[in-house]
Design an enzyme around this catalytic site. Structure first.
Site, short mmCIF file in Angstrom:
data_model
loop_
_atom_site.label_atom_id
_atom_site.label_comp_id
_atom_site.label_asym_id
_atom_site.label_seq_id
_atom_site.Cartn_x
_atom_site.Cartn_y
_atom_site.Cartn_z
N TYR A 23 43.59 -7.37 16.48
CA TYR A 23 43.82 -8.14 15.24
C TYR A 23 45.11 -7.69 14.54
O TYR A 23 45.44 -6.50 14.53
CB TYR A 23 42.63 -7.97 14.28
CG TYR A 23 41.34 -8.41 14.93
CD1 TYR A 23 40.99 -9.75 14.98
CD2 TYR A 23 40.52 -7.49 15.57
CE1 TYR A 23 39.84 -10.17 15.63
CE2 TYR A 23 39.37 -7.88 16.23
CZ TYR A 23 39.04 -9.23 16.25
OH TYR A 23 37.91 -9.63 16.92
N ASP A 24 45.79 -8.67 13.95
CA ASP A 24 46.99 -8.36 13.15
C ASP A 24 46.65 -8.26 11.68
O ASP A 24 47.36 -7.60 10.92
CB ASP A 24 48.03 -9.50 13.29
CG ASP A 24 48.58 -9.57 14.69
OD1 ASP A 24 48.45 -8.58 15.43
OD2 ASP A 24 49.14 -10.63 15.04
N ASN A 25 45.58 -8.99 11.28
CA ASN A 25 45.28 -9.13 9.85
C ASN A 25 43.82 -8.78 9.58
O ASN A 25 42.95 -9.13 10.38
CB ASN A 25 45.50 -10.58 9.40
CG ASN A 25 46.76 -11.16 10.00
OD1 ASN A 25 47.83 -10.58 9.86
ND2 ASN A 25 46.63 -12.28 10.70
N LYS A 57 48.41 -6.13 8.55
CA LYS A 57 48.39 -6.73 7.22
C LYS A 57 46.94 -6.82 6.75
O LYS A 57 46.04 -7.04 7.56
CB LYS A 57 49.00 -8.12 7.27
CG LYS A 57 50.43 -8.11 7.74
CD LYS A 57 51.12 -9.38 7.32
CE LYS A 57 52.59 -9.33 7.68
NZ LYS A 57 52.95 -10.27 8.72
N LYS A 247 43.95 -14.17 14.82
CA LYS A 247 44.31 -12.75 14.84
C LYS A 247 43.80 -12.03 13.58
O LYS A 247 44.35 -11.02 13.16
CB LYS A 247 45.83 -12.59 14.93
CG LYS A 247 46.45 -13.23 16.16
CD LYS A 247 46.16 -12.45 17.43
CE LYS A 247 47.07 -11.27 17.60
NZ LYS A 247 46.68 -10.45 18.76
#
Ligand SMILES: O=C(O)[C@H](O)[C@H](O)COP(=O)(O)O
Ligand SMILES: [Mg+2]
Length: 319
Positions: A23-25, A57, A247
């Site tokens: 995951y990015d967020n 983030k 994501k």
């Protein structure tokens, strides 16, 4: 008792790394995930700092409407979380005020009746609305059937109800007048559907949904829930932050709000919800759900993709 099927337990370094990589967020619930009442859950700050160091983030999404975004900025700073600006905090007092304009087309300058804490009043003022009721001291004290505040102000355009520890007969009686007024035509916005929330020292306390549902029952009319698991709320947050849904991971401690929010919102391509056991849900609750999903309304949507003891546990392996 052990989990037999369903969500993946994050219990090794490899599993924790794979989770963070995927995951990015991150959307973090607050009560039961970041803190219990006024105390941060030990070790959680380190996990947030770790994610930050990896360029991830994140924002905070709480069904608690008691505090405004500015109040939360102070709370985060007091607990040692750095750089948490207003734009990164989404409490339901903010969501309720957004719904006035976006859902009901009520322009700023309008009067809005509040049953709830100062967070709702502050967010209303910030957008140019005029809050009535709320923390007005004339509503404190013993029942007053002659109160001025039992007379409806016909300029009120909406009612917002959220959690409050100053729930008394003056407040519910005045709120009822607005909910019944003009054939129940004034929009009724509820800040959340939470029955309880985890307080300090293991205490389970009544949450905002109990206040909202009290008014739903007595006024005998439905409300708009602006809190989790509202997909409107999720879409707003994803759009504001330009987060790619596939994501993004929702991290929460409550199955019917947080986990459903991530699942209904199709986060992580259908695997975007992480349950932490540091708040209101215990492993026995999760087991019960997995073994009897059909005894819960929409039970499948409550099952998390992953679970872990606490957010802090992640960094115990990662560092
Ligand atoms: O209204 C409340 O009291 C909230 O439901 C409760 O505090 C839950 O907040 P969250 O877990 O979404 O931060
Ligand atoms: Mg919570």
């Amino acid at each position: 008792m052990t989990i037999k099927a369903g969500p993946v337990r994050i219990s090794t370094r490899e599993a924790a790394e794979a989770l963070i990589d995927r995951y990015d967020n991150f959307l973090f619930d607050c009560d039961g995930v970041i803190w219990l009442d006024e105390k941060a859950i030990p070790g959680v700050l380190r996990t947030i700092e770790y994610l930050e160091s990896k360029g991830k983030k994140y924002v905070f999404v709480t069904n608690n409407s008691s505090k405004s975004r500015s109040d939360y900025v102070h709370k985060f700073a007091k607990l040692g979380f750095k750089g948490i600006t207003k734009e990164r905090v989404y409490p339901t007092c903010y969501a309720a005020v957004a719904a006035l304009k976006d859902t009901y087309g009520i322009e700023s300058g309008a009067k809005v009746w509040v049953l709830g804490d100062s967070g709702i009043e502050q967010e209303l003022k910030e957008e140019g609305y005029i809050p009535l009721g709320g923390t007005d001291e004339r509503l404190d004290g013993p029942w007053n059937p002659n109160s001025e505040l039992l007379k409806v102000d016909p300029e009120v355009k909406a009612v917002i109800v959220g959690s409050t520890k100053d729930f008394n007969y003056n407040r519910i009686a005045s709120t009822l007048q607005y909910l019944l007024y003009n054939n129940k035509s004034i929009p009724f916005i509820g800040a959340n559907i939470d029955r309880t929330y985890p307080g300090p020292d293991g205490l389970i306390l009544p949450a905002g949904g109990s206040v909202v549902n009290y008014m739903y029952y007595t006024a005998h009319r439905d409300f708009l829930n602006v809190g989790k698991p509202s997909t409107v709320f999720l879409d707003t947050i994803l759009a504001h932050n330009e987060f790619d849904r596939s994501k993004t991971l929702m991290v929460g401690d409550t199955l019917y709000t947080d986990i459903k929010f991530g699942n209904d919102g199709q986060l992580g391509n259908g695997a975007g919800s992480l349950l932490v056991l540091s708040g209101g849900t215990k492993v026995s609750d999760l087991n019960h759900l997995i073994q009897n999903p059909h005894s819960f309304e929409d039970g499948e949507s409550l099952i998390p993709s992953y679970f872990v003891d606490s957010l802090a546990t992640l960094t115990d392996w990662l560092e």
